[in-house]
Design a protein around this motif. Structure first.
Motif, PDB file in Angstrom:
ATOM      1  N   GLY A  99       0.818  -1.207   0.000  1.00  0.00           N
ATOM      2  CA  GLY A  99       0.000   0.000   0.000  1.00  0.00           C
ATOM      3  C   GLY A  99       0.850   1.253   0.000  1.00  0.00           C
ATOM      4  O   GLY A  99       0.551   2.226  -0.710  1.00  0.00           O
ATOM      5  N   ALA A 100       1.931   1.258   0.798  1.00  0.00           N
ATOM      6  CA  ALA A 100       2.814   2.421   0.844  1.00  0.00           C
ATOM      7  C   ALA A 100       3.510   2.634  -0.499  1.00  0.00           C
ATOM      8  O   ALA A 100       3.599   3.770  -0.992  1.00  0.00           O
ATOM      9  CB  ALA A 100       3.853   2.235   1.952  1.00  0.00           C
ATOM     10  N   ILE A 101       3.985   1.548  -1.104  1.00  0.00           N
ATOM     11  CA  ILE A 101       4.639   1.670  -2.414  1.00  0.00           C
ATOM     12  C   ILE A 101       3.652   2.193  -3.457  1.00  0.00           C
ATOM     13  O   ILE A 101       3.979   3.047  -4.287  1.00  0.00           O
ATOM     14  CB  ILE A 101       5.219   0.313  -2.849  1.00  0.00           C
ATOM     15  CG1 ILE A 101       6.370  -0.092  -1.918  1.00  0.00           C
ATOM     16  CG2 ILE A 101       5.701   0.368  -4.297  1.00  0.00           C
ATOM     17  CD1 ILE A 101       6.911  -1.480  -2.180  1.00  0.00           C
ATOM     18  N   GLY A 102       2.405   1.697  -3.403  1.00  0.00           N
ATOM     19  CA  GLY A 102       1.393   2.192  -4.325  1.00  0.00           C
ATOM     20  C   GLY A 102       1.112   3.667  -4.138  1.00  0.00           C
ATOM     21  O   GLY A 102       0.950   4.418  -5.111  1.00  0.00           O
ATOM     22  N   LEU A 103       1.076   4.115  -2.876  1.00  0.00           N
ATOM     23  CA  LEU A 103       0.853   5.533  -2.593  1.00  0.00           C
ATOM     24  C   LEU A 103       2.008   6.383  -3.102  1.00  0.00           C
ATOM     25  O   LEU A 103       1.806   7.454  -3.696  1.00  0.00           O
ATOM     26  CB  LEU A 103       0.672   5.729  -1.088  1.00  0.00           C
ATOM     27  CG  LEU A 103       0.435   7.165  -0.602  1.00  0.00           C
ATOM     28  CD1 LEU A 103      -0.804   7.752  -1.258  1.00  0.00           C
ATOM     29  CD2 LEU A 103       0.301   7.189   0.911  1.00  0.00           C
TER      30      LEU A 103
END
Length: 340
Positions: A99-103
């Protein structure tokens, strides 16, 4: 050696104040394609938040039938058909990392799309402002109401607004509790006074924070409290899509019928709809959440003047620089009338 007259002494300059009082922002309602997209995303986010705890999932006897549940008492997490125990926390860690990488990737490509469209602070503030407009009116009406002396009519409007805000905040706080306890059961316990002290504490805590942050703090959360604007600049470059003002087309500003000016008529419509109260024509700013409402406001003015849309638009800094280089030898007014 003579004495120095105290009147001849130069007083040291006063130290600059590190505190600036808040200038209340009164965003005006606006219609357009960006606003419609924001309404759709807002409705989706709120529906997911409030309804997901009520989804049922059959797991067999002795097991909770709630689809999404953090069962703290038994140290396990249920996500539909997935059951995660403490020793399997790496699954949840992996999801959070992804999720953090996607953000980060979304920010690098599309700017502050998270802040402008899906951040909980943005979503609930948008909802609270919609309620405020329904009860107190749009920008000018709210400014006039706040400046007016207290009366029965003003007190009634203010009381109705805050009552609606508290109702939304209570629903928000209650919904959060439902992710940790069975939704039908905890709802009945809260309403009948049968819930535990801890349940009432967290219910009150999340109700209060929603009411304060979305109703009172608003843009101050994005400007002063949230760390995201401070380090998101490290993820942006000249190819990131951000809300931009095409200065080459818009400048110099002036009246619509004046000769030799750009397309910007200095109507300040972009400022009046901004939820943080900034002027996008001043360039990229920390306070800009990338919501794009200034685009709708400016496009509406351009249509009324019979000029092309896109004076304010989602654009990359690289494209803006290329456009300025390509039109460097042309008069700004000509660039404004022919720009796409």
């Amino acid at each position: 050696m003579g004495r120095i007259d105290p009147a001849d002494r130069t007083a040291p300059p006063p130290e600059p104040s590190l505190y600036a009082s808040r200038q209340k922002v009164y965003p005006r309602a606006v219609q357009g394609r960006v606003r419609r997209a924001k309404w759709a995303i807002l409705a989706l986010c709120l529906a997911l938040y409030y309804l997901v705890p009520w989804l049922r999932w059959e797991r067999g006897p002795g097991m909770p039938d709630q689809a999404v549940l953090a069962d703290i008492a038994n140290a396990r997490l249920f996500l539909f058909w997935i059951e995660i125990w403490p020793q399997e926390i790496y699954f949840l860690t992996g999801l959070l990392v992804l999720g953090a990488i996607g953000l980060f990737a979304a920010t690098a490509l599309f700017g502050r799309v998270w802040c402008g469209f899906t951040c909980p602070q943005t979503v609930w503030t948008d909802l609270f402002m919609w309620v405020e407009r329904k009860i107190e009116g749009d920008r000018n009406a709210r400014m006039k109401l706040d400046a007016a002396p207290w009366s029965r009519a003003k007190l009634a409007r203010k009381a109705a607004k805050h009552a609606a805000w508290l109702a939304i905040a209570a629903a928000t706080g209650g919904a959060w509790i439902m992710y940790f306890q069975d939704a039908p059961t905890v709802t009945r316990e809260i309403l009948t006074g049968g819930a535990s002290l801890e349940t009432y504490f967290f219910f009150g805590l999340f109700t209060a924070t929603t009411y304060v942050l979305a109703g009172w703090a608003r843009e101050q959360v994005c400007t002063y409290m949230c760390p995201w604007p401070r380090f998101q600049a490290a993820m942006l470059d000249e190819n990131s899509l951000v809300v931009s003002y095409r200065a080459r087309r818009g400048e110099p500003r002036g009246k619509a019928k004046a000769e030799g000016i750009g397309d910007c008529v200095d109507c300040r419509a972009c400022v009046h709809v901004c939820p943080t109260g900034i002027d996008i024509r001043d360039g990229q700013q920390l306070e800009c959440i990338g919501c794009g409402l200034c685009i709708d406001a400016c496009d509406d003015v351009m249509r009324k003047l019979g000029r092309p849309n896109g004076l304010v638009a989602f654009e990359t800094l690289a494209n803006l620089a290329a456009s300025e280089a390509a039109t460097a030898g042309r008069h700004p007014a000509r660039c404004g009338r022919s720009a796409a």
